[in-house]
Design an enzyme around this catalytic site. Structure first.
Site, PDB file in Angstrom:
ATOM      1  CB  SER A   1      56.760  57.981  52.308  1.00 40.33           C
ATOM      2  OG  SER A   1      56.875  57.922  51.017  1.00 40.33           O
TER       3      SER A   1
ATOM      4  CD  GLU B   1      49.120  56.074  51.034  1.00 39.50           C
ATOM      5  OE1 GLU B   1      49.777  56.878  50.693  1.00 39.50           O
ATOM      6  OE2 GLU B   1      49.147  55.181  52.136  1.00 39.50           O
TER       7      GLU B   1
ATOM      8  CG  HIS C   1      51.956  59.432  50.310  1.00 35.85           C
ATOM      9  ND1 HIS C   1      52.133  57.965  50.611  1.00 35.85           N
ATOM     10  CD2 HIS C   1      53.197  60.028  50.353  1.00 35.85           C
ATOM     11  CE1 HIS C   1      53.451  57.708  50.855  1.00 35.85           C
ATOM     12  NE2 HIS C   1      53.959  58.980  50.875  1.00 35.85           N
TER      13      HIS C   1
END
Length: 490
Positions: free
Chosen positions: A188, A301, A413
């Site tokens: 990320s 995600e 995610h």
């Protein structure tokens, strides 16, 4: 059992368990407080004697994630001023007796405002068990690390990461690591940071390979990056300067920061903290070119933000149409996504498009930019150089597809992190209790192999667009998966 390693700043005492030495909370720069607040990182003062490195060091000032994410992503807090610290896990006692081991440096995510190395999820023991020296880095977050001011250097958190990489270059041999075989990896915002590091002249030569998990290259202008500071300054009733912000009580500053950016997520957008193009640390938009690169994303995600909050069900057909207008998404693209997902809700359609627009599409384009004009479409062994010529940087792409049963998060995610670190017992908030260990073995092995040799075990990127899909019970390569949808974003 304790063990001692000698760094340039002084000796540190670590602890050995099951053949792995852990050195925790080692300072790589001076505490960024007092006169050093909102400044570039300064060298750490050397110490006499042996310094204990048995517990995690202080974490960067931050507020926890807002509910319901706070239950899925814990925020450990270790008080203290010396938040510019790192941890080292090394094999075989880690006393420097066995040198030349590959090194991996972990840069955590968290939207540049959350996160720390104290999460059990990031324990580096499995990497050390498998012959890698693992380093994890704390760096300044939020307004202190990435706020844009007229009277302070930009990208201070990124400068912190560079200072940590210099520490690795100068000291990692004392822990058995090879300073010429460093792989940076992150997820990320950590991956976004790594993309910027690959183009920064300040980081040149500090690492050989890079892994970007669920984060595409992203920078903004200084004007755009200063929006969060301007909003905070308005609420504080103070000038938008580092001098004025440094005079504000830290807890008050964190409260105001949380009120401005705490509810922002990568899918929904809004004011936040970003890496900015500053003509110094980041002179141009990140475009990794000179290092071997492994990159990829998780299949779903968006579900980390859309599902726990209930947004996936609240988004109506009208909301979807308004989002298409706001982001100028052509109707043909929406029709393409709908046709491939019969029965999907408008929220799921929007989430899938957002995932591809913000992550999967940009990552594929990045891989494409690294293709040689006559790149082969054969398996990876054809991309190795021969005859003693230098190898061109190689690119590998993956997709993590295993679906978590927790809250119907799916392949959301951050789900892959416990598999990468082989720390499934510490990732149950996201994975549940039945996560498949064979999948963790496969993912972790690929990351170790890439760090050690530059080859994770599948074909590198070519015009056939090979992607390693990690799933359970079966993982394997796919060629040009969902290519029609992804090319719609070109």
């Amino acid at each position: 059992m304790h063990t001692i390693a000698s760094t340039r700043q002084g000796k540190v005492r670590g602890q050995v368990r099951d053949g792995v030495a852990a050195y925790l909370g080692i300072p790589y720069a001076a505490p960024p407080f007092g006169a050093r607040r909102f400044r570039a990182p300064a060298p750490v003062e050397p110490w006499e004697g042996v310094r204990d490195a048995l517990e995690f060091g202080p974490t960067a000032p931050q507020r926890p994630y807002r509910a319901p994410l706070d239950r899925l992503i814990p925020t450990p807090r270790v008080p203290g001023d010396g938040c510019l610290n790192l941890n080292v896990w090394a094999p075989d006692g880690g006393d420097g007796g066995d040198r030349g081991r590959p090194v991996m440096v972990w840069i955590h995510g968290g939207s540049l405002r959350n996160g720390s190395t104290a999460l059990p999820l990031y324990d580096g023991s499995a990497f050390a068990r498998d012959g890698v020296v693992l380093v994890s880095v704390n760096y300044r977050l939020g307004v202190e690390g990435f706020g844009v001011f007229p009277d302070a250097p930009d990208n201070r958190g990124l400068l912190d990461q560079i200072a940590a990489l210099r520490w690795v270059r100068d000291n990692i041999a004392a822990f058995g690591g090879d300073p010429d075989s460093v792989t940076v990896f992150g997820e990320s915002a950590g991956a976004i940071s790594i993309a910027a590091l690959t183009t920064s002249p300040h980081a040149r030569g500090l690492f050989r390979r890079a892994i970007m998990q669920s984060g595409a290259p992203h920078t903004v202008s200084r004007g755009e990056g200063a929006k969060a500071v301007r909003l905070m300054a308005k609420r504080l009733g103070a000038p938008a300067t580092a001098e004025a912000f440094a005079a504000v009580d830290r807890e008050r500053l964190l409260d105001v920061q949380d009120s401005v950016v705490g509810g922002v997520d990568p899918i929904g957008g809004g004011p936040g903290f970003h890496i900015v193009v500053d003509d110094d640390v980041v002179p141009a938009d990140p475009a990794p070119a000179d290092v071997d690169l492994l990159l990829g994303a998780n299949r779903e995600e968006y579900r980390l933000w859309f599902v726990p909050t209930g947004a996936v069900e609240r988004i109506s057909g009208l909301t979807l149409r308004l989002a298409l207008l706001k982001f100028r998404i052509p109707g043909r693209v929406a029709r393409l996504y709908r046709s491939g997902r019969p029965g999907a809700t408008p929220g799921e359609i929007l989430g899938e498009m957002a995932t591809d627009m913000l992550l999967r599409g940009p990552l594929n384009r990045l891989a494409d930019t690294r293709l040689a004009p006559s790149a082969p479409s054969a398996p990876s062994d054809l991309s190795h150089s021969s005859g003693g010529r230098p190898q061109a940087p190689r690119t590998f792409v993956y997709e993590f597809a295993w679906r978590s049963p927790v809250l119907d998060l799916g392949a959301c995610h951050a789900l892959e992190i416990g598999f990468v670190f082989d720390t499934l017992r510490s990732s149950r908030e996201l994975t549940g209790t039945g996560a498949p260990q064979p999948l963790a073995d496969a993912v972790h092995r690929a990351w170790v192999s890439f760090a050690a040799s530059g080859d994770p075990g599948w074909a590198d990127w070519s015009r056939r667009r090979p992607v390693m899909v990690f799933d359970h019970p079966d993982s394997g390569p796919a060629f040009s998966p969902r290519d029609e949808e992804l090319r719609a974003w070109l």
